[in-house]
Every structure is written in structure tokens, then in C-alpha cells.
Design a protein around this motif. Structure first.
Motif, mmCIF file in Angstrom:
data_model
loop_
_atom_site.group_PDB
_atom_site.id
_atom_site.type_symbol
_atom_site.label_atom_id
_atom_site.label_comp_id
_atom_site.label_asym_id
_atom_site.label_seq_id
_atom_site.Cartn_x
_atom_site.Cartn_y
_atom_site.Cartn_z
ATOM 1 N N LYS A 131 0.848 -1.199 0.000
ATOM 2 C CA LYS A 131 0.000 0.000 0.000
ATOM 3 C C LYS A 131 0.882 1.247 0.000
ATOM 4 C CE LYS A 131 -4.156 -2.007 1.536
ATOM 5 N NZ LYS A 131 -4.526 -2.508 0.265
ATOM 6 N N PRO A 132 0.395 2.354 -0.589
ATOM 7 C CA PRO A 132 1.216 3.567 -0.662
ATOM 8 C C PRO A 132 1.631 4.106 0.710
ATOM 9 C CG PRO A 132 -1.007 3.962 -1.534
ATOM 10 C CD PRO A 132 -0.884 2.501 -1.273
ATOM 11 N N ALA A 133 0.771 3.990 1.706
ATOM 12 C CA ALA A 133 1.135 4.476 3.048
ATOM 13 C C ALA A 133 2.307 3.684 3.611
ATOM 14 C CB ALA A 133 -0.067 4.394 3.988
ATOM 15 N N SER A 134 2.323 2.386 3.358
ATOM 16 C CA SER A 134 3.423 1.550 3.824
ATOM 17 C C SER A 134 4.707 1.887 3.070
ATOM 18 C CB SER A 134 3.078 0.069 3.649
ATOM 19 O OG SER A 134 4.082 -0.754 4.207
ATOM 20 N N ALA A 135 4.590 2.129 1.765
ATOM 21 C CA ALA A 135 5.768 2.516 0.977
ATOM 22 C C ALA A 135 6.363 3.815 1.511
ATOM 23 C CB ALA A 135 5.391 2.658 -0.498
ATOM 24 N N ARG A 136 5.500 4.781 1.829
ATOM 25 C CA ARG A 136 5.996 6.049 2.379
ATOM 26 C C ARG A 136 6.654 5.839 3.741
ATOM 27 N NH1 ARG A 136 1.045 7.733 0.293
ATOM 28 N NH2 ARG A 136 0.102 7.711 2.369
ATOM 29 N N GLY A 143 15.267 6.858 4.764
ATOM 30 C CA GLY A 143 15.771 8.133 4.269
ATOM 31 C C GLY A 143 15.701 8.243 2.763
ATOM 32 N N SER A 144 14.740 7.551 2.168
ATOM 33 C CA SER A 144 14.607 7.508 0.708
ATOM 34 C C SER A 144 13.678 8.596 0.198
ATOM 35 C CB SER A 144 14.023 6.156 0.259
ATOM 36 O OG SER A 144 14.775 5.080 0.744
ATOM 37 N N HIS A 145 14.004 9.146 -0.941
ATOM 38 C CA HIS A 145 13.084 10.027 -1.659
ATOM 39 C C HIS A 145 11.979 9.127 -2.223
ATOM 40 C CE1 HIS A 145 11.693 13.328 -4.125
ATOM 41 N NE2 HIS A 145 11.722 12.519 -5.167
ATOM 42 N N VAL A 146 10.739 9.621 -2.270
ATOM 43 C CA VAL A 146 9.616 8.827 -2.775
ATOM 44 C C VAL A 146 9.075 9.428 -4.070
ATOM 45 C CG1 VAL A 146 7.296 7.934 -2.294
ATOM 46 C CG2 VAL A 146 8.946 8.164 -0.443
ATOM 47 N N VAL A 147 8.850 8.557 -5.047
ATOM 48 C CA VAL A 147 8.167 8.924 -6.290
ATOM 49 C C VAL A 147 6.946 8.030 -6.380
ATOM 50 C CG1 VAL A 147 8.297 8.999 -8.804
ATOM 51 C CG2 VAL A 147 10.310 9.582 -7.428
ATOM 52 N N ASN A 148 5.751 8.636 -6.449
ATOM 53 C CA ASN A 148 4.514 7.860 -6.568
ATOM 54 C C ASN A 148 4.003 7.984 -7.999
ATOM 55 O OD1 ASN A 148 1.655 7.141 -6.580
ATOM 56 N ND2 ASN A 148 1.871 7.010 -4.366
ATOM 57 N N LEU A 149 3.839 6.850 -8.671
ATOM 58 C CA LEU A 149 3.397 6.842 -10.072
ATOM 59 C C LEU A 149 1.881 6.797 -10.217
ATOM 60 C CD1 LEU A 149 6.026 4.484 -11.762
ATOM 61 C CD2 LEU A 149 6.080 6.964 -11.464
ATOM 62 N N GLY A 150 1.160 6.900 -9.092
ATOM 63 C CA GLY A 150 -0.301 6.885 -9.176
ATOM 64 C C GLY A 150 -0.841 5.498 -9.462
ATOM 65 N N ASP A 151 -1.731 5.392 -10.433
ATOM 66 C CA ASP A 151 -2.370 4.120 -10.799
ATOM 67 C C ASP A 151 -1.437 3.331 -11.704
ATOM 68 O OD1 ASP A 151 -4.044 2.036 -11.408
ATOM 69 O OD2 ASP A 151 -5.433 3.225 -12.624
ATOM 70 N N ALA A 152 -0.447 2.674 -11.120
ATOM 71 C CA ALA A 152 0.575 1.968 -11.904
ATOM 72 C C ALA A 152 0.724 0.509 -11.517
ATOM 73 C CB ALA A 152 1.915 2.683 -11.762
ATOM 74 N N GLY A 153 -0.170 -0.014 -10.671
ATOM 75 C CA GLY A 153 -0.091 -1.417 -10.284
ATOM 76 C C GLY A 153 1.251 -1.747 -9.650
ATOM 77 N N HIS A 154 1.767 -2.917 -10.000
ATOM 78 C CA HIS A 154 3.032 -3.383 -9.417
ATOM 79 C C HIS A 154 4.245 -2.952 -10.259
ATOM 80 C CE1 HIS A 154 5.533 -5.607 -6.723
ATOM 81 N NE2 HIS A 154 5.833 -6.557 -7.585
ATOM 82 N N ILE A 155 4.019 -2.083 -11.202
ATOM 83 C CA ILE A 155 5.079 -1.538 -12.052
ATOM 84 C C ILE A 155 5.877 -2.678 -12.686
ATOM 85 C CG2 ILE A 155 6.886 0.221 -12.249
ATOM 86 C CD1 ILE A 155 5.891 1.344 -9.527
#
Length: 196
Positions: A131-136, A143-155
Motif C-alpha cells: 500500500k502507498p502508506a506503507s511505501a511512504r 531516508g529515501s526520496h519517494v516517487v509515486n506513479l499513481g495508478d501503476a499497479g506493481h510496475i
């Protein structure tokens, strides 16, 4: 700076390896000196074994170093590797669509502090593996920068991602950063005479 002095690309595939249509395979094809981590068993994720395969893969490349691109479970294995091997020759890492650690019962075994390298976590609002909250949350710990691709599934291929230009741009930027960082140690006195 000659390409032979720049870090090599290290491709760290996730579960079941990354097949011919996967963005990691596409990216690897653009870098003829890229190194791909190979697991003995791609279907059975094991944090210690997979982390040690990363260590074994990079052991011979210390003089040039590496920049790494990981996917799925291997994002976790790479984070573990960086925490356990602070002297790793991996200079920076792109962690794309990490898997949820608690799904594998390893949340308590992953680093909870800043990783000793520059890292970027690429996440998605619709990733079934995290989930995006867990990724954040994990990105903040590392200490990672985060890039969220939105509706991108498992990329991955199943979510419509063969080529991933973002990954190619990140690799290019990481190589440019490495060239800038190494430039002073390689420059001769004439090149630096302006500073005197």
C-alpha cells in the motif's frame, strides 16, 4: 570520464526474475556492462540468501562500484544488504515497487534507520504488493526520496510496464552524479589551475 571508470548498473530482479518484457530487462539491454543478480531459487524469497547473492554479485566490482535498480522482494533484500554491508560498493539504489515485508514475516529484520546510501523508492497507489502508506513509511525509515506513479499497479509487465523511462533517467542521473564526484580525484593540476 571514460565509461569504464563509471559505476556499473546492477539489476536486482524480484520474485520469479524479470522476464524479457520487464522494464529491468529493457534497462539492462541499454547498458552492455550491466550485471544481473541471479538467485538459485526465484520462486522462494529468502531475505538472507537473496541479500547474500547481492553481496556475492558485487564482490568483484569494488573498484568501479555499482548503482542498483531493484524490484519487488529484492528491494527488501537490497535494503537488508546495504544495512548489513555498510562497505558495499553500491553507491545508490532505485527501489521500485517494494513488496510488503510483513507479507513474508520479515518486517522486524529490515533496517528501521536511514540506509547508508542515496535511495529512491518508486511506489504506486494501486500496487497489490504494498500500500502507498506503507511505501511512504518504509521510505521515511530508510531516508529515501519517494516517487509515486499513481495508478501503476506493481510496475511490471502485468500492469503495462515494459520500458520504464523514469528508471532510465534515474540511471543516467546517477552516472552523471558519480562522474561529478570522481572528477576532482581524476583531474590533473592544469585542469584545476583556475582554483589557485
Amino acid at each position: 570520464m571514460p565509461r569504464s571508470e563509471l559505476p556499473r548498473l546492477l539489476v536486482v530482479p524480484g520474485l520469479n526474475d524479470s522476464g524479457p518484457g520487464h522494464w529491468q530487462t529493457w534497462l539492462q539491454a541499454q547498458h552492455r556492462d550491466a550485471l544481473r543478480v541471479k538467485q538459485r531459487d526465484w520462486a522462494t524469497p529468502d531475505l538472507d540468501r537473496w541479500s547474500e547473492r547481492i553481496a556475492a554479485s558485487v564482490a568483484a566490482g569494488r573498484e568501479r562500484g555499482f548503482i542498483a535498480v531493484a524490484h519487488c522482494f529484492c528491494c527488501l533484500a537490497l535494503a537488508h544488504h546495504l544495512a548489513v554491508h555498510p562497505d558495499s560498493p553500491i553507491a545508490s539504489a532505485l527501489l521500485v515497487a517494494p513488496a510488503e515485508p510483513d507479507r513474508f514475516g520479515i518486517g522486524g529484520r529490515l533496517p528501521l534507520q536511514r540506509l547508508p546510501r542515496h535511495t529512491v523508492v518508486v511506489a504506486s497507489d494501486t500496487d497489490p504488493w504494498m500500500k502507498p502508506a506503507s511505501a511512504r513509511r518504509w521510505a521515511a525509515r530508510w531516508g529515501s526520496h519517494v516517487v509515486n506513479l499513481g495508478d501503476a499497479g506493481h510496475i511490471n509487465v502485468e500492469s503495462g510496464h515494459g520500458p520504464l523511462p523514469l528508471a532510465a533517467r534515474w540511471v543516467q542521473a546517477a552516472l552523471q552524479r558519480a562522474a561529478r564526484e570522481r572528477r576532482p580525484e581524476r583531474a590533473d593540476a592544469a585542469e584545476w589551475s583556475f582554483a589557485w
